[in-house]
Design a protein around this motif. Structure first.
Motif, mmCIF file in Angstrom:
data_model
loop_
_atom_site.group_PDB
_atom_site.id
_atom_site.type_symbol
_atom_site.label_atom_id
_atom_site.label_comp_id
_atom_site.label_asym_id
_atom_site.label_seq_id
_atom_site.Cartn_x
_atom_site.Cartn_y
_atom_site.Cartn_z
ATOM 1 N N GLU A 183 0.060 47.870 64.702
ATOM 2 C CA GLU A 183 0.399 46.932 63.591
ATOM 3 C C GLU A 183 -0.488 46.126 63.358
ATOM 4 O O GLU A 183 -1.270 45.891 64.311
ATOM 5 C CB GLU A 183 1.777 46.352 63.954
ATOM 6 N N TYR A 193 0.017 58.707 63.957
ATOM 7 C CA TYR A 193 0.745 57.640 63.547
ATOM 8 C C TYR A 193 0.361 56.824 62.212
ATOM 9 O O TYR A 193 -0.862 56.484 62.126
ATOM 10 C CB TYR A 193 0.493 56.373 64.610
ATOM 11 N N ASN A 208 0.433 54.424 60.491
ATOM 12 C CA ASN A 208 0.101 52.935 59.992
ATOM 13 C C ASN A 208 -0.960 52.639 60.916
ATOM 14 O O ASN A 208 -1.560 51.551 60.883
ATOM 15 C CB ASN A 208 1.392 52.119 60.060
ATOM 16 N N TYR A 238 8.579 63.012 56.453
ATOM 17 C CA TYR A 238 8.975 61.447 56.348
ATOM 18 C C TYR A 238 9.982 60.977 57.319
ATOM 19 O O TYR A 238 10.862 60.116 56.916
ATOM 20 C CB TYR A 238 9.348 61.228 54.734
ATOM 21 N N ASN A 239 10.115 61.638 58.407
ATOM 22 C CA ASN A 239 11.017 61.451 59.282
ATOM 23 C C ASN A 239 11.165 60.060 59.771
ATOM 24 O O ASN A 239 10.042 59.367 60.109
ATOM 25 C CB ASN A 239 10.616 62.364 60.567
ATOM 26 N N GLY A 240 12.406 59.353 59.742
ATOM 27 C CA GLY A 240 12.290 58.116 60.260
ATOM 28 C C GLY A 240 12.176 56.856 59.235
ATOM 29 O O GLY A 240 12.187 55.814 59.771
ATOM 30 N N THR A 241 11.454 57.532 57.962
ATOM 31 C CA THR A 241 11.017 56.246 57.018
ATOM 32 C C THR A 241 12.400 56.103 56.207
ATOM 33 O O THR A 241 13.430 56.745 56.137
ATOM 34 C CB THR A 241 10.014 56.629 56.213
ATOM 35 N N ARG A 242 12.323 54.976 55.359
ATOM 36 C CA ARG A 242 13.366 54.631 54.475
ATOM 37 C C ARG A 242 13.157 55.490 53.361
ATOM 38 O O ARG A 242 14.591 55.806 53.036
ATOM 39 C CB ARG A 242 12.886 53.376 53.987
ATOM 40 N N THR A 243 12.158 56.226 53.140
ATOM 41 C CA THR A 243 12.261 57.271 52.001
ATOM 42 C C THR A 243 13.123 58.478 52.433
ATOM 43 O O THR A 243 14.068 58.828 51.665
ATOM 44 C CB THR A 243 10.857 57.932 51.740
ATOM 45 N N SER A 244 13.063 58.690 53.687
ATOM 46 C CA SER A 244 14.000 60.006 54.188
ATOM 47 C C SER A 244 15.293 59.557 54.280
ATOM 48 O O SER A 244 16.304 60.427 53.824
ATOM 49 C CB SER A 244 13.320 60.261 55.608
#
Lengths: 296, 258, 283
Positions: free
Chosen positions: B21, B64, B66, C94-100
């Motif tokens: 991050e 990852y 990000n 997109y596992n775990g993202t808001r889009t998913s």
């Protein structure tokens, strides 16, 4: 360090291209999958909005002549879905009276006795019952109630078919909710000397309450939209009545009636819009109840 | 680390910083080199960034989405960020903490999995040779030569891990990265793997992350000690362990934390 | 202690309801279907006759079995690419993202729309499109019904597949990545083989759902009591013929319809059982 074998390095760009193309394919496929939702909701909202007013909820369905008059002069059709609303309410309440307590208790039974072969057998039967097409439950309710008990189409028959639909849903969700309760909570209750039945009423059920509520809400939202079994049992009726031995209407049945009558076109859109919004709201409600009350 | 000729350094890490991050660097300004045909151990308490640093070396940290990377890593003088990641991973292989042979493949297929995954066609004779060589190099050949066409799940933990090493060296990589390779294994299997690593360093360069100080002391030639994302100290293992220069290194080695 | 006894007995008795219900359903279906089988024998199952004229009544289930099987399988075929890509989107890319999460909710919404609304929308929105393509003159038919059916069963196939795919251990994928595989290659060589049984089971369960679907199909398939002559021809399914004709049926015709209901019940139970079996063997 030399490579032992000739290794093709010129397929790397091809593989990278295939990789990117596949990702686009996946995204495209997903978008295509959800487009129908927007089309359906959009269509219903645009075309169904016109007929939604106070009368929509308080007046019973118009007859075809009234509808034709209104349609030809471009006015809103007089009348609404009140008979469908009361009929649906009546049958759903009746069905719930039967299905919710029985479903809860059976679900608890299966959970508490999961080691018994009998309990597993009941569980399998429940799963089979859940997969039975709703129209067949309509046939069953017809044979049992319409033919033998009320000697005619009736709200009772309709509620029986809906109850049989609800039962496996509630049993499954009850059992699954119970399984998520940490065993340590039961053990703590027993360690304090709680008798078995008190543990169920005072610990098991309250702790899992939101999960149980979610299951009930989802089952309700499922049966509110059901049409097929009602066609064979409740039949439909223009009257607003609470007599369970007579035919009664329901919102989906009204949609079916309107659909078959070309004069009622705008009412179909509105009734469909209402039904869809109602069912989806119950769905969302159930989900928000589930997510707000997650225990460890 | 300082007086060796340039061409002897397989890997050069230059001021590498990695953040999951923004603002929180898991790896902070690390500069180091890894010598050819040696075992370099990266040690430190949990959360010090050693795994992140290791994974950067074959750009696995990029899984990852990000992640932010600054600085550079050179493999034989070429920046690993400028080459295709597929090419990089053929030159730098990895063995993981928990043995992870592909369960849907036989032992034979597992060893050549790198080739089949990369769509590289080989003649059967070439494949047979690769499989036998790799398995011999990890001293697994005699134990599995009768069961090459069975799925690898019946093997013990130690054998599965050796299979994973075989899979990683089938490409003849330059560098082999090992992320706590023995922490899931029993002591006997561990010592077999440690012996294996001692043999492998004659052909490859090994970089090993371990949370076990005595393992680092036993088998590594050079050591790096990391703490809170920074490279605190590095040097010949013997020297580092007996006369650490930084008080933090000394505290870690004497068990004051970690 | 008697409170315990009472509770245990109560719970046991409520479990009996399922037993009684299941037995009752099977018995009533067989009982109601018996006259038809007595009259036509097992020919009933393979005959595609449907003649309600008094005096020469003849009924057979084949037209409707064909209609059910064709629409359900076609719906499954149309559904597979959609469900497959959506479950990969949700559980892998997109596992775990808001889009998913948003996509997941949207797909769940598809499951919440009542069948009659689908049928009605199909009638007013899809049918004109089908007519415009010229492949069918009124827009009714097997294909239109299968298309809407496919949209309806996508949520069932997707949610189970997505769950199975997300359970593939990360370390397996990492091993493949570390050997230089691209994402697509990791999906096809590790994720899918790992999740294969679960994905197949999810499609079988979606098929089970399609078999029993009534309203949407009834409104779109064209109500013709014959074996569909082509992909765009009208027909009827077991569920839709019951919906269309049960209300006015009596005597032998009603028995024939109940017999069709029995067959539908058996086919659906078999398919669902198969799907559950695969899941159990996998898990």
């Amino acid at each position: 360090m030399t490579e032992m074998y000739p290794v093709l390095t010129d397929n790397i760009s091809r593989r990278n291209r295939t990789n990117i193309r596949f990702r686009y394919l996946v995204i495209a496929g997903s978008v295509i999958t959800v487009i129908p939702i927007f089309l359906i909701v959009g269509n219903l909202a645009v075309k169904g909005f016109r007929q939604i007013n106070l009368a929509f909820f308080t007046k019973p369905a118009p007859d075809t002549f009234q509808a034709m008059m209104a349609a030809s002069s471009g006015e809103i059709i007089p009348g609404g879905i009140a008979n469908g609303l009361t009929g649906s309410l009546l049958m759903v309440v009746l069905a719930s009276l039967f299905a919710i307590p029985l479903g809860l208790m059976t679900g608890i039974y299966i959970y508490e006795n999961s080691s018994l072969k009998y309990a597993r057998f009941i569980r399998n039967l429940t799963e089979i019952l859940q997969g039975v097409p709703s129209i067949i439950l309509g046939i069953i309710a017809y044979i049992w109630i319409v033919k033998n008990i009320t000697r005619g189409y009736s709200a009772l028959a309709g509620s029986v078919s809906l109850a049989i639909m609800m039962l496996p849903l509630i049993i499954r969700s009850t059992e699954e909710t119970m399984r998520m309760i940490p065993v340590s909570i039961r053990e703590a209750a027993f360690a304090l000397g709680t008798p078995y039945y008190k543990m169920i009423y005072k610990i098991l059920i309250p702790v899992s309450f939101s999960g149980l509520a979610t299951g009930v809400l989802l089952a309700l939202s499922r049966i509110l939209g059901e049409t097929a079994p009602l066609m064979l049992t409740a039949l439909g009726s223009p009257a607003i009545s609470l007599d369970v031995t007579r035919p009664v209407s329901a919102v989906p049945l009204l949609i079916w009636d309107f659909y078959n009558d070309p004069n009622m076109v705008s009412l179909v859109w509105s009734a469909s819009l209402f039904l869809m919004v109602f069912v989806l709201s119950m769905n969302l409600l159930a989900r928000s109840v589930a997510s707000k009350h997650k225990y460890i | 680390m300082n007086n060796t000729p340039q061409s002897n350094n397989v890997l050069e890490i230059r001021d590498l910083s990695i953040a999951y991050e923004p603002g929180k660097n898991a790896v902070n300004g690390v500069t180091a080199s890894v010598k050819r045909n040696s075992i370099t151990a990266i040690m430190g308490p949990s959360g010090c960034g050693k795994s992140t640093l290791l994974r950067a070396m074959n750009r696995m940290h990029e899984l990852y989405p990000n992640i932010r990377t600054k600085g550079d890593i050179l493999l034989d003088g070429q920046s690993i960020f400028s080459m295709s990641v597929i090419e990089l991973r053929r030159k730098v292989g990895m063995v993981f903490q928990r043995p992870n042979p592909f369960p849907n493949m036989t032992i034979y297929e597992n060893v050549v999995a790198g080739f089949s995954l990369n769509d590289i066609r080989l003649k059967k004779s070439q494949r047979d040779e690769i499989v036998e060589n790799a398995l011999r190099n990890v001293t697994l050949w005699d134990e599995v030569k009768e069961s090459l066409y069975r799925k690898g799940t019946f093997l013990s933990g130690g054998q599965q891990q050796r299979l994973c090493v075989a899979r990683a060296i089938a490409f003849n990589p330059e560098v082999l990265l090992l992320d706590e390779p023995t922490s899931a294994l029993d002591p006997i299997a561990t010592s077999k793997i440690e012996d294996l690593l001692g043999e492998l360093k004659k052909k490859y360069t090994l970089v090993l992350v371990t949370h076990n100080m005595s393992q680092a002391a036993r088998i590594s030639d050079d050591s790096m000690f990391m703490y809170l994302g920074e490279l605190v100290e590095s040097g010949r293992t013997g020297t580092l362990f007996t006369t650490p220069k930084d008080p933090r290194t000394e505290a870690y080695l004497t068990g004051k934390f970690g | 202690m008697s409170g315990d006894r009472v509770t245990k007995v109560l719970l046991f008795i409520s479990s009996l309801t399922i037993l009684l219900l299941s037995a009752g359903i099977v018995i009533s279906l067989f009982g109601g279907a018996l006259p038809a089988f007595r009259e036509f024998g097992f020919r009933f199952i393979i005959s595609s006759a449907w003649n309600p004229t008094a005096g020469s009544e003849e009924y057979g289930a084949m037209s409707f079995i064909a209609g059910t099987v064709i629409t359900s399988i076609l719906a499954l075929i149309i559904c597979i690419p959609m469900a497959f890509s959506t479950s990969l989107f949700i559980a892998e890319y997109y596992n775990g993202t808001r889009t998913s999460g948003i996509l997941r909710s949207l797909v769940d919404l598809l499951a919440g729309i009542p069948s009659i609304v689908y049928g009605f929308w199909g009638f007013y929105a899809l049918r004109p499109l089908m007519v415009a393509t010229g492949l069918t003159d009124q827009g009714f038919g097997v294909f239109t019904a299968s298309l809407v059916l496919a949209i309806m069963i996508v949520p069932y196939a997707t949610s189970l597949s997505a769950e199975i795919i997300s359970m593939v251990p990360a370390e397996l994928k990492e091993a493949a990545y570390s050997l230089g595989a691209t994402r697509r290659e990791v999906i096809f060589s590790v994720v899918i083989p790992s999740a294969r049984s679960g994905i197949i089971a999810s499609f079988i369960l979606a098929l089970g759902r399609a078999l029993g679907e009534t309203m949407a199909v009834t409104m779109l398939i064209g109500n013709a009591n014959v074996i569909p002559k082509g992909l765009f021809a009208p027909g009827n399914t077991m569920a839709s013929v019951i919906a269309n004709q049960f209300g006015e049926a009596s005597g032998l015709k009603m028995s024939a319809l109940i017999a069709i209901g029995l067959l539908l019940f058996l086919i659906t139970a078999l398919v669902n059982y198969l799907g559950k079996l695969i899941i159990k063997r996998f898990a």
